[in-house]
Write a protein that holds these residues in place. Structure first.
Motif, short mmCIF file in Angstrom:
data_model
loop_
_atom_site.label_atom_id
_atom_site.label_comp_id
_atom_site.label_asym_id
_atom_site.label_seq_id
_atom_site.Cartn_x
_atom_site.Cartn_y
_atom_site.Cartn_z
N ILE A 2 0.86 -1.18 0.00
CA ILE A 2 0.00 0.00 0.00
C ILE A 2 0.90 1.24 0.00
N LEU A 3 0.81 2.04 -1.04
CA LEU A 3 1.52 3.31 -1.07
C LEU A 3 0.52 4.40 -0.68
N GLY A 4 0.67 4.89 0.54
CA GLY A 4 -0.28 5.85 1.09
C GLY A 4 -0.80 5.35 2.42
N VAL A 22 -7.32 1.58 5.71
CA VAL A 22 -8.48 0.70 5.61
C VAL A 22 -8.20 -0.45 4.65
N LEU A 23 -7.62 -0.16 3.50
CA LEU A 23 -7.28 -1.22 2.55
C LEU A 23 -6.24 -2.16 3.14
N ALA A 24 -5.30 -1.63 3.89
CA ALA A 24 -4.31 -2.48 4.55
C ALA A 24 -4.99 -3.43 5.53
N TYR A 65 -14.15 5.41 2.31
CA TYR A 65 -13.33 4.58 3.19
C TYR A 65 -14.14 4.02 4.35
N ARG A 66 -15.15 4.75 4.83
CA ARG A 66 -15.97 4.21 5.92
C ARG A 66 -16.76 2.99 5.46
#
Length: 237
Positions: free
Chosen positions: A13-15, A22-24, A139-140
Motif C-alpha cells: 500500500i503506497l499511502g 483501511v485497505l491495509a 473509506y468508511r
C-alpha cells in the motif's frame, strides 16, 4: 475470509492515510502480508500500522515496490509523479486514487475528459500493469461493509483494466477483501468510477452497480465525456 490466489502473497500500500490504512486492514483480514509506506520515514506511520497486527509492516516506498506482488496506490492523485517508475516496472498496480479539484487544484492533466485518470497514471508508470479499483467507495463503507463471499447484501467494487489476467487477479483481491467484483471494462472505462459519475460513492450490490455503469452514457457526465472524446486534437487536420 481468505484467498486461494497464489499469485498474490504480499500486498503493498503506497499511502498511509484513511483509505490506505483501511485497505491495509482488509488485506490483513484476508490473509495477506501487507507492506505500508507513507511519505518519508516509516517510523512516522509505525504506530497506526502496528494496530493492524503482525502481518502489516511500515516500510519505505522502495521496499513496497521491490517486495509486493501487487501495489495499491492510495496517495493524493497529484503525487503520482513521485512514484518509482523503474521499481514498479512489470508490477501489478491498483489505482485507488481520485482527482479532487477542490483540494488538488485545477489540473489540465487530471481534468481532461478525453482520458481517465488511471490512463494518465499508466502513461507515467511505463511498464506497470495498471488496474482501477477501490476508488469509488468511501473509506468508511470499505471498512464497514466487507462481507464473506455469498453473504446476503454483499456490496460490490468495480474494476477496470485492459488485461484479462490482471483483471482476474484484482477481482480475486476484491472478493478476498469482502466485496463482489464488477468488471467495468477496459482502463478507459475507469472514468465511470471517478468523481462526477453516478457510481462514485456507490455503496450498492453488484446488480445495482452494473446498472449504474450501464446508465453512464446517458448521464450528464457521460454525455460530457462523449463530447470530449469525439473531438481530439490529434484527430484534427
Amino acid at each position: 475470509m481468505g484467498t486461494d490466489d497464489e499469485s498474490i502473497r504480499v500486498v503493498g500500500i503506497l499511502g498511509a492515510g484513511r483509505v490506505g490504512l483501511v485497505l491495509a486492514r482488509l488485506a490483513v483480514n484476508a490473509g495477506y502480508r501487507v507492506l505500508v509506506a507513507g511519505s518519508g520515514d516509516p517510523a512516522r506511520i509505525a504506530a497506526p500500522v502496528a494496530t493492524l497486527g503482525p502481518a502489516a509492516t511500515a516500510v519505505q516506498a522502495s521496499v513496497v515496490a521491490r517486495e509486493a506482488d501487487a501495489v495499491v496506490l492510495a496517495l493524493p492523485l497529484p503525487r503520482y509523479r513521485d512514484l518509482p517508475v523503474e521499481a514498479l516496472r512489470g508490477t501489478l498496480v491498483i489505482d485507488a486514487m481520485n482527482y479532487w479539484w477542490e483540494v488538488d487544484g485545477l489540473r489540465d492533466d487530471l481534468a481532461d475528459l478525453r482520458t481517465s485518470t488511471s490512463e494518465t497514471v499508466r502513461g507515467f508508470l511505463a511498464g506497470s500493469r495498471v488496474v482501477k479499483a477501490f476508488n469509488h467507495m468511501g473509506y468508511r463503507d470499505l471498512e464497514d461493509e466487507a462481507r464473506p463471499s455469498g453473504a446476503p447484501g454483499r456490496k460490490a467494487i468495480a474494476i477496470a483494466g485492459d488485461d484479462a489476467a490482471d483483471l482476474a487477479v484484482v477481482a480475486g483481491l476484491v472478493d478476498a477483501f469482502g466485496f463482489d467484483p464488477v468488471i467495468a471494462g477496459p482502463l478507459a472505462e475507469g472514468i465511470k468510477l471517478e468523481p462526477g459519475a453516478e457510481a462514485f460513492g456507490a455503496d450498492v450490490d453488484a446488480d445495482q452497480l452494473r446498472a449504474m455503469l450501464d446508465r453512464f452514457p446517458a448521464s450528464q457526465r457521460g454525455r460530457m465525456v462523449a463530447r470530449a472524446r469525439r473531438i481530439r486534437p490529434d484527430a484534427a487536420g
